[in-house]
Design a protein around this motif. Structure first.
Motif, PDB file in Angstrom:
ATOM      1  N   UNK A  33       0.819  -1.183   0.000  1.00 59.55           N
ATOM      2  CA  UNK A  33       0.000   0.000   0.000  1.00 59.55           C
ATOM      3  C   UNK A  33       0.870   1.256   0.000  1.00 59.55           C
ATOM      4  N   UNK A  34       1.934   1.258   0.773  1.00 56.11           N
ATOM      5  CA  UNK A  34       2.818   2.422   0.840  1.00 56.11           C
ATOM      6  C   UNK A  34       3.452   2.680  -0.525  1.00 56.11           C
ATOM      7  N   UNK A  35       3.896   1.625  -1.183  1.00 54.26           N
ATOM      8  CA  UNK A  35       4.508   1.789  -2.513  1.00 54.26           C
ATOM      9  C   UNK A  35       3.487   2.327  -3.510  1.00 54.26           C
ATOM     10  N   UNK A  36       2.252   1.821  -3.462  1.00 55.90           N
ATOM     11  CA  UNK A  36       1.202   2.315  -4.372  1.00 55.90           C
ATOM     12  C   UNK A  36       0.931   3.790  -4.140  1.00 55.90           C
ATOM     13  N   UNK A  37       0.854   4.199  -2.883  1.00 53.71           N
ATOM     14  CA  UNK A  37       0.621   5.600  -2.564  1.00 53.71           C
ATOM     15  C   UNK A  37       1.774   6.467  -3.077  1.00 53.71           C
ATOM     16  N   UNK A  38       2.996   6.021  -2.868  1.00 53.51           N
ATOM     17  CA  UNK A  38       4.153   6.774  -3.361  1.00 53.51           C
ATOM     18  C   UNK A  38       4.114   6.957  -4.866  1.00 53.51           C
ATOM     19  N   UNK A  39       3.760   5.899  -5.590  1.00 54.27           N
ATOM     20  CA  UNK A  39       3.668   6.007  -7.057  1.00 54.27           C
ATOM     21  C   UNK A  39       2.563   6.968  -7.470  1.00 54.27           C
ATOM     22  N   UNK A  40       1.415   6.884  -6.807  1.00 52.28           N
ATOM     23  CA  UNK A  40       0.305   7.796  -7.130  1.00 52.28           C
ATOM     24  C   UNK A  40       0.734   9.251  -6.958  1.00 52.28           C
ATOM     25  N   UNK A  41       1.402   9.535  -5.854  1.00 54.98           N
ATOM     26  CA  UNK A  41       1.833  10.903  -5.597  1.00 54.98           C
ATOM     27  C   UNK A  41       2.914  11.339  -6.576  1.00 54.98           C
ATOM     28  N   UNK A  42       3.936  10.506  -6.747  1.00 62.58           N
ATOM     29  CA  UNK A  42       5.053  10.861  -7.628  1.00 62.58           C
ATOM     30  C   UNK A  42       4.620  11.037  -9.077  1.00 62.58           C
ATOM     31  N   UNK A  43       3.679  10.218  -9.519  1.00 62.86           N
ATOM     32  CA  UNK A  43       3.232  10.277 -10.915  1.00 62.86           C
ATOM     33  C   UNK A  43       1.999  11.158 -11.089  1.00 62.86           C
ATOM     34  N   UNK A  61      -1.006  10.879 -10.110  1.00 62.96           N
ATOM     35  CA  UNK A  61      -2.248  10.150 -10.427  1.00 62.96           C
ATOM     36  C   UNK A  61      -3.121  10.162  -9.171  1.00 62.96           C
ATOM     37  N   UNK A  62      -3.518  11.375  -8.775  1.00 66.26           N
ATOM     38  CA  UNK A  62      -4.170  11.583  -7.499  1.00 66.26           C
ATOM     39  C   UNK A  62      -5.495  10.845  -7.359  1.00 66.26           C
ATOM     40  N   UNK A  63      -6.246  10.714  -8.431  1.00 69.77           N
ATOM     41  CA  UNK A  63      -7.531  10.020  -8.361  1.00 69.77           C
ATOM     42  C   UNK A  63      -7.365   8.560  -7.941  1.00 69.77           C
ATOM     43  N   UNK A  64      -6.201   7.982  -8.187  1.00 71.48           N
ATOM     44  CA  UNK A  64      -5.961   6.589  -7.786  1.00 71.48           C
ATOM     45  C   UNK A  64      -5.910   6.421  -6.277  1.00 71.48           C
ATOM     46  N   UNK A  65      -5.773   7.532  -5.546  1.00 73.55           N
ATOM     47  CA  UNK A  65      -5.805   7.449  -4.079  1.00 73.55           C
ATOM     48  C   UNK A  65      -7.137   6.876  -3.617  1.00 73.55           C
ATOM     49  N   UNK A  66      -8.173   7.026  -4.444  1.00 72.24           N
ATOM     50  CA  UNK A  66      -9.498   6.494  -4.102  1.00 72.24           C
ATOM     51  C   UNK A  66      -9.486   4.960  -4.025  1.00 72.24           C
ATOM     52  N   UNK A  67      -8.494   4.326  -4.655  1.00 75.58           N
ATOM     53  CA  UNK A  67      -8.395   2.867  -4.597  1.00 75.58           C
ATOM     54  C   UNK A  67      -7.535   2.408  -3.421  1.00 75.58           C
ATOM     55  N   UNK A  68      -6.923   3.355  -2.723  1.00 74.72           N
ATOM     56  CA  UNK A  68      -6.043   3.039  -1.595  1.00 74.72           C
ATOM     57  C   UNK A  68      -6.722   3.342  -0.259  1.00 74.72           C
ATOM     58  N   UNK A  69      -7.403   4.479  -0.177  1.00 71.27           N
ATOM     59  CA  UNK A  69      -8.033   4.926   1.059  1.00 71.27           C
ATOM     60  C   UNK A  69      -9.534   4.646   1.045  1.00 71.27           C
ATOM     61  N   UNK A  70     -10.113   4.489   2.225  1.00 71.14           N
ATOM     62  CA  UNK A  70     -11.563   4.360   2.343  1.00 71.14           C
ATOM     63  C   UNK A  70     -12.190   5.752   2.291  1.00 71.14           C
TER      64      UNK A  70
END
Length: 66
Positions: free
Chosen positions: A1-11, A13-22
């Motif tokens: 999960x931490x790696x996915x969040x880092x990629x979303x932020x770095x790239x 792709x902020x909308x993808x945070x919706x697939x990580x957080x409730x």
């Protein structure tokens, strides 16, 4: 999960945070806290300066052997 969040932020792709957080998640950072997925996505979108990369570190799981 931490790696996915880092990629979303770095790239950025902020909308993808919706697939990580409730929907009711809360996030606290050095520049403030927010509650709810909409607020998290909005904050990420507006506070990521160009060229800034996350400082999230991830170790892949150990897969046996020495």
């Amino acid at each position: 999960m931490i790696a996915r969040l880092g990629r979303c932020l770095d790239q950025k792709r902020f909308e993808e945070a919706r697939t990580i957080f409730t929907e009711d998640a809360s996030v606290a950072t050095a520049i403030g806290a927010v509650r709810g997925i909409d607020a998290i996505v909005n904050k990420a979108r507006h506070v990521r300066p160009e060229g800034l990369h996350s400082e999230l570190h991830h170790q892949p799981p150990h897969r046996g052997g020495r």
